[in-house]
Design a protein around this motif. Structure first.
Motif, mmCIF file in Angstrom:
data_model
loop_
_atom_site.group_PDB
_atom_site.id
_atom_site.type_symbol
_atom_site.label_atom_id
_atom_site.label_comp_id
_atom_site.label_asym_id
_atom_site.label_seq_id
_atom_site.Cartn_x
_atom_site.Cartn_y
_atom_site.Cartn_z
ATOM 1 N N GLU A 186 8.317 -6.644 -6.606
ATOM 2 C CA GLU A 186 8.823 -5.527 -6.001
ATOM 3 C C GLU A 186 7.871 -4.809 -4.945
ATOM 4 O OE1 GLU A 186 12.857 -4.610 -8.663
ATOM 5 O OE2 GLU A 186 11.145 -3.279 -8.760
ATOM 6 N N ALA A 187 8.034 -4.759 -3.704
ATOM 7 C CA ALA A 187 7.274 -3.697 -3.073
ATOM 8 C C ALA A 187 7.181 -2.118 -3.634
ATOM 9 C CB ALA A 187 7.642 -3.821 -1.692
ATOM 10 N N LEU A 188 5.780 -1.749 -3.665
ATOM 11 C CA LEU A 188 5.477 -0.598 -3.913
ATOM 12 C C LEU A 188 5.240 0.218 -2.723
ATOM 13 C CD1 LEU A 188 3.344 -0.771 -6.959
ATOM 14 C CD2 LEU A 188 5.178 0.181 -6.837
ATOM 15 N N PHE A 189 4.270 -0.217 -1.835
ATOM 16 C CA PHE A 189 3.642 0.566 -0.638
ATOM 17 C C PHE A 189 3.526 -0.560 0.285
ATOM 18 C CE2 PHE A 189 3.620 4.288 -2.994
ATOM 19 C CZ PHE A 189 2.677 3.966 -4.326
ATOM 20 N N VAL A 190 3.482 0.129 1.531
ATOM 21 C CA VAL A 190 3.042 -0.808 2.651
ATOM 22 C C VAL A 190 2.313 0.107 3.617
ATOM 23 C CG1 VAL A 190 3.504 -1.980 4.813
ATOM 24 C CG2 VAL A 190 4.932 -2.423 3.119
ATOM 25 N N MET A 191 0.966 -0.028 3.663
ATOM 26 C CA MET A 191 -0.055 0.826 4.222
ATOM 27 C C MET A 191 -0.663 0.324 5.520
ATOM 28 S SD MET A 191 -1.766 1.972 0.649
ATOM 29 C CE MET A 191 -2.317 3.679 1.234
ATOM 30 N N THR A 192 -1.043 1.161 6.610
ATOM 31 C CA THR A 192 -1.400 0.912 8.016
ATOM 32 C C THR A 192 -2.715 1.368 8.259
ATOM 33 O OG1 THR A 192 0.013 2.141 9.435
ATOM 34 C CG2 THR A 192 0.534 -0.340 8.522
#
Lengths: 113, 113
Positions: free
Chosen positions: B45-51
């Motif tokens: 399951e996704a926790l974070f998406v960072m850019t």
């Protein structure tokens, strides 16, 4: 929404048999991927698709074929199963954005004897 | 393909301890970094998406930072609980429109009560 669904949940094959693992999503996601889980190896990408009619190879594509005739479905075919393909297979999908999280299906546990 | 390395491979801590682990990736050709949490017998399951360089994200007791110039991200868990036991996976995306998401081997965290 059902999200990402996979069938079957469990499957036992004999070496040399063929079968198709089904994956479907109802979120209108463009991106879909297949992964396999192996002890100590994490998740390895088998094939992926960026939209209907477009597929490409991942890290471990040998022995597997895919097609994407619709946005919703992304089946994975094993043409001649081998014991090395014993694994848990996960299908995932996401929107067509690098920042879009992937949603995973529940997995298919495959044993090849 | 973006080569990604995660360390340590596994970690055992006591309940209440704070911990952190690292995801390293090539700093060139970077677009986004994904963190996922994967409990045993479940789906990731996704926790974070960072850019963005310097980005910091938080979800409850879990937080993550991103350094795109030197090519690493840290995941922190404050006051670990047994329910935090899982494998934590990271995956960089190398461009804005690639459907390919390749994961590191993960850090497996075991929190003892």
């Amino acid at each position: 929404n059902a999200g990402v669904t996979q069938t079957p949940k469990f499957q036992v094959l004999k070496t040399g048999q063929s079968m198709t693992l089904q994956c479907a999503q109802d979120m209108n996601h463009e991106y879909m991927s297949w992964y396999r889980q192996d002890p100590g190896m994490g998740l390895r990408l088998i094939h992926y698709s960026v939209g209907a009619g477009i597929t490409d190879q991942g890290e471990v594509p040998n022995g597997y074929n895919v097609s994407r005739s619709t946005t919703e479905d992304f089946p994975l075919r094993l043409l001649s199963a081998a014991p090395s393909q014993t694994s848990v297979y996960f299908c995932a999908s996401s929107y067509r954005l690098a920042t879009s999280e992937q949603f995973f299906g529940p997995g298919t546990r495959l044993t090849v004897l | 393909i973006l080569n990604v390395e995660q360390s340590p491979q596994s970690l055992h801590v006591q309940e209440g301890d704070s911990t952190n682990f690292t995801c390293s990736f090539p700093s060139s050709n970077f677009y986004a970094l994904h963190w996922y949490r994967w409990e045993t017998a479940k789906s990731p399951e996704a926790l974070f998406v960072m850019t963005l360089n310097g980005d910091e994200k938080k979800k409850g007791r879990i937080s993550a930072t991103l350094n795109t110039k030197e090519g690493y991200s840290y995941l922190y868990i404050k006051g670990s609980q047994p329910e935090d036991s899982a494998t934590y996976l990271c995956a960089p995306r190398g461009s804005s429109n690639t459907g390919k998401l390749i994961f590191g081997q993960g850090t497996t965290l075991q929190v003892k009560p």
